[in-house]
Design a protein around this motif. Structure first.
Motif, PDB file in Angstrom:
ATOM      1  N   THR A  47      60.741  47.540   5.273  1.00  0.00           N
ATOM      2  CA  THR A  47      61.617  47.381   6.427  1.00  0.00           C
ATOM      3  C   THR A  47      63.076  47.372   5.989  1.00  0.00           C
ATOM      4  N   THR A  48      63.966  47.541   6.942  1.00  0.00           N
ATOM      5  CA  THR A  48      65.395  47.479   6.667  1.00  0.00           C
ATOM      6  C   THR A  48      65.743  46.082   6.164  1.00  0.00           C
ATOM      7  N   LEU A  49      66.542  46.022   5.114  1.00  0.00           N
ATOM      8  CA  LEU A  49      66.909  44.738   4.511  1.00  0.00           C
ATOM      9  C   LEU A  49      68.146  44.181   5.215  1.00  0.00           C
ATOM     10  N   TYR A  50      67.929  43.497   6.335  1.00  0.00           N
ATOM     11  CA  TYR A  50      69.031  42.922   7.091  1.00  0.00           C
ATOM     12  C   TYR A  50      69.560  41.645   6.462  1.00  0.00           C
ATOM     13  N   ASN A  51      68.684  40.912   5.779  1.00  0.00           N
ATOM     14  CA  ASN A  51      69.084  39.642   5.178  1.00  0.00           C
ATOM     15  C   ASN A  51      68.046  39.230   4.142  1.00  0.00           C
ATOM     16  N   SER A  52      68.441  38.260   3.332  1.00  0.00           N
ATOM     17  CA  SER A  52      67.508  37.622   2.412  1.00  0.00           C
ATOM     18  C   SER A  52      67.320  36.200   2.901  1.00  0.00           C
ATOM     19  N   ILE A  53      66.072  35.773   2.987  1.00  0.00           N
ATOM     20  CA  ILE A  53      65.767  34.447   3.531  1.00  0.00           C
ATOM     21  C   ILE A  53      65.057  33.633   2.457  1.00  0.00           C
ATOM     22  N   TYR A  54      65.581  32.452   2.205  1.00  0.00           N
ATOM     23  CA  TYR A  54      64.983  31.510   1.255  1.00  0.00           C
ATOM     24  C   TYR A  54      64.683  30.252   2.056  1.00  0.00           C
ATOM     25  N   ARG A  55      63.412  29.995   2.288  1.00  0.00           N
ATOM     26  CA  ARG A  55      63.021  28.908   3.191  1.00  0.00           C
ATOM     27  C   ARG A  55      62.196  27.853   2.472  1.00  0.00           C
ATOM     28  N   ALA A  56      62.452  26.614   2.829  1.00  0.00           N
ATOM     29  CA  ALA A  56      61.637  25.486   2.390  1.00  0.00           C
ATOM     30  C   ALA A  56      61.516  24.538   3.573  1.00  0.00           C
ATOM     31  N   ASP A  57      60.300  24.407   4.075  1.00  0.00           N
ATOM     32  CA  ASP A  57      60.025  23.532   5.221  1.00  0.00           C
ATOM     33  C   ASP A  57      60.942  23.869   6.392  1.00  0.00           C
ATOM     34  N   ASP A  58      61.765  22.922   6.821  1.00  0.00           N
ATOM     35  CA  ASP A  58      62.623  23.119   7.996  1.00  0.00           C
ATOM     36  C   ASP A  58      64.065  23.449   7.640  1.00  0.00           C
ATOM     37  N   GLN A  59      64.258  24.012   6.455  1.00  0.00           N
ATOM     38  CA  GLN A  59      65.581  24.457   6.039  1.00  0.00           C
ATOM     39  C   GLN A  59      65.475  25.864   5.469  1.00  0.00           C
ATOM     40  N   HIS A  83      73.245  40.231   5.313  1.00  0.00           N
ATOM     41  CA  HIS A  83      73.782  41.460   4.753  1.00  0.00           C
ATOM     42  C   HIS A  83      74.764  42.071   5.737  1.00  0.00           C
ATOM     43  N   VAL A  84      75.876  42.500   5.220  1.00  0.00           N
ATOM     44  CA  VAL A  84      76.953  43.076   6.010  1.00  0.00           C
ATOM     45  C   VAL A  84      77.081  44.549   5.617  1.00  0.00           C
ATOM     46  N   TRP A  85      77.136  45.428   6.609  1.00  0.00           N
ATOM     47  CA  TRP A  85      77.190  46.856   6.340  1.00  0.00           C
ATOM     48  C   TRP A  85      78.363  47.166   5.422  1.00  0.00           C
ATOM     49  N   GLY A  86      78.061  47.898   4.342  1.00  0.00           N
ATOM     50  CA  GLY A  86      79.092  48.333   3.412  1.00  0.00           C
ATOM     51  C   GLY A  86      79.515  47.290   2.392  1.00  0.00           C
ATOM     52  N   VAL A  87      78.865  46.117   2.396  1.00  0.00           N
ATOM     53  CA  VAL A  87      79.234  45.031   1.500  1.00  0.00           C
ATOM     54  C   VAL A  87      78.011  44.643   0.678  1.00  0.00           C
ATOM     55  N   ASN A  88      78.206  44.472  -0.632  1.00  0.00           N
ATOM     56  CA  ASN A  88      77.098  44.010  -1.465  1.00  0.00           C
ATOM     57  C   ASN A  88      76.695  42.606  -1.057  1.00  0.00           C
ATOM     58  N   ALA A  89      75.414  42.278  -1.217  1.00  0.00           N
ATOM     59  CA  ALA A  89      74.873  40.991  -0.773  1.00  0.00           C
ATOM     60  C   ALA A  89      75.618  39.812  -1.386  1.00  0.00           C
ATOM     61  N   TYR A  90      76.046  39.932  -2.647  1.00  0.00           N
ATOM     62  CA  TYR A  90      76.728  38.804  -3.283  1.00  0.00           C
ATOM     63  C   TYR A  90      78.084  38.512  -2.653  1.00  0.00           C
ATOM     64  N   SER A  91      78.617  39.442  -1.854  1.00  0.00           N
ATOM     65  CA  SER A  91      79.895  39.223  -1.173  1.00  0.00           C
ATOM     66  C   SER A  91      79.719  38.842   0.290  1.00  0.00           C
ATOM     67  N   ALA A  92      78.481  38.792   0.744  1.00  0.00           N
ATOM     68  CA  ALA A  92      78.192  38.486   2.149  1.00  0.00           C
ATOM     69  C   ALA A  92      77.949  36.987   2.322  1.00  0.00           C
ATOM     70  N   PRO A  93      78.079  36.500   3.555  1.00  0.00           N
ATOM     71  CA  PRO A  93      77.913  35.058   3.783  1.00  0.00           C
ATOM     72  C   PRO A  93      76.476  34.580   3.591  1.00  0.00           C
ATOM     73  N   VAL A  94      76.364  33.306   3.231  1.00  0.00           N
ATOM     74  CA  VAL A  94      75.076  32.632   3.147  1.00  0.00           C
ATOM     75  C   VAL A  94      75.130  31.467   4.119  1.00  0.00           C
ATOM     76  N   TRP A  95      74.155  31.431   5.030  1.00  0.00           N
ATOM     77  CA  TRP A  95      74.094  30.355   6.018  1.00  0.00           C
ATOM     78  C   TRP A  95      73.007  29.376   5.637  1.00  0.00           C
ATOM     79  N   HIS A  96      73.303  28.089   5.768  1.00  0.00           N
ATOM     80  CA  HIS A  96      72.301  27.040   5.558  1.00  0.00           C
ATOM     81  C   HIS A  96      71.846  26.596   6.943  1.00  0.00           C
ATOM     82  N   LEU A  97      70.610  26.922   7.274  1.00  0.00           N
ATOM     83  CA  LEU A  97      70.068  26.604   8.593  1.00  0.00           C
ATOM     84  C   LEU A  97      69.075  25.459   8.494  1.00  0.00           C
TER      85      LEU A  97
END
Length: 136
Positions: free
Chosen positions: A75-87, A93-107
């Motif tokens: 599938t298209t790689l829209y984001n990388s998700i690292y999940r543990a329980d409820d976090q 991923h931002v178009w034209g930007v390498n993943a290491y330069s894109a934001p990381v959200w803590h949900l």
């Protein structure tokens, strides 16, 4: 989290699986046109495919470990998700930007139907299309 940043990652995942944690790892299929397109869009060329192959090489020793599943998806790689329980950490991923330069959200899950559930459901949908990695 990468094996380069945390060399003991496989051991940690094995320990957690032995304690009853379900570990699911989905890696992009390096031969997928969607993965290749993302490399083109990020002007990273074959780097994305190489990262997928490298990740799979690192995770392959976990194939067959009870409580751990490793799959590849096309599938298209829209984001990388690292999940543990409820976090979850979501590297958006931002178009034209390498993943290491894109934001990381803590949900954190705050009730039903929020952003956390949206990303968790997204992972589950991709997981359902993914192919189990066999032992080689």
């Amino acid at each position: 989290m990468s094996h380069e940043a945390y060399p003991r990652l496989n051991e940690l995942l094995k320990e957690r699986a032995a304690e009853g944690c379900a570990v699911r790892i989905a890696v992009g299929d390096a031969d997928s046109p969607d993965v290749q397109q993302r490399g083109d869009e990020e002007k990273f060329g074959h780097g994305i495919q190489s990262r997928c192959r490298l990740a799979l090489m690192h995770y392959r020793p976990l194939v067959g470990v009870p409580g751990i599943e490793v799959r590849t998806h096309a599938t298209t790689l829209y984001n990388s998700i690292y999940r543990a329980d409820d976090q979850a950490l979501v590297n958006a991923h931002v178009w034209g930007v390498n993943a290491y330069s894109a934001p990381v959200w803590h949900l954190r899950r705050n009730g039903e139907g929020g952003m956390f559930d949206t990303y968790a459901d997204s992972f589950d949908a991709v997981w359902a299309t993914a192919t189990p990695v066999g032992e080689k």
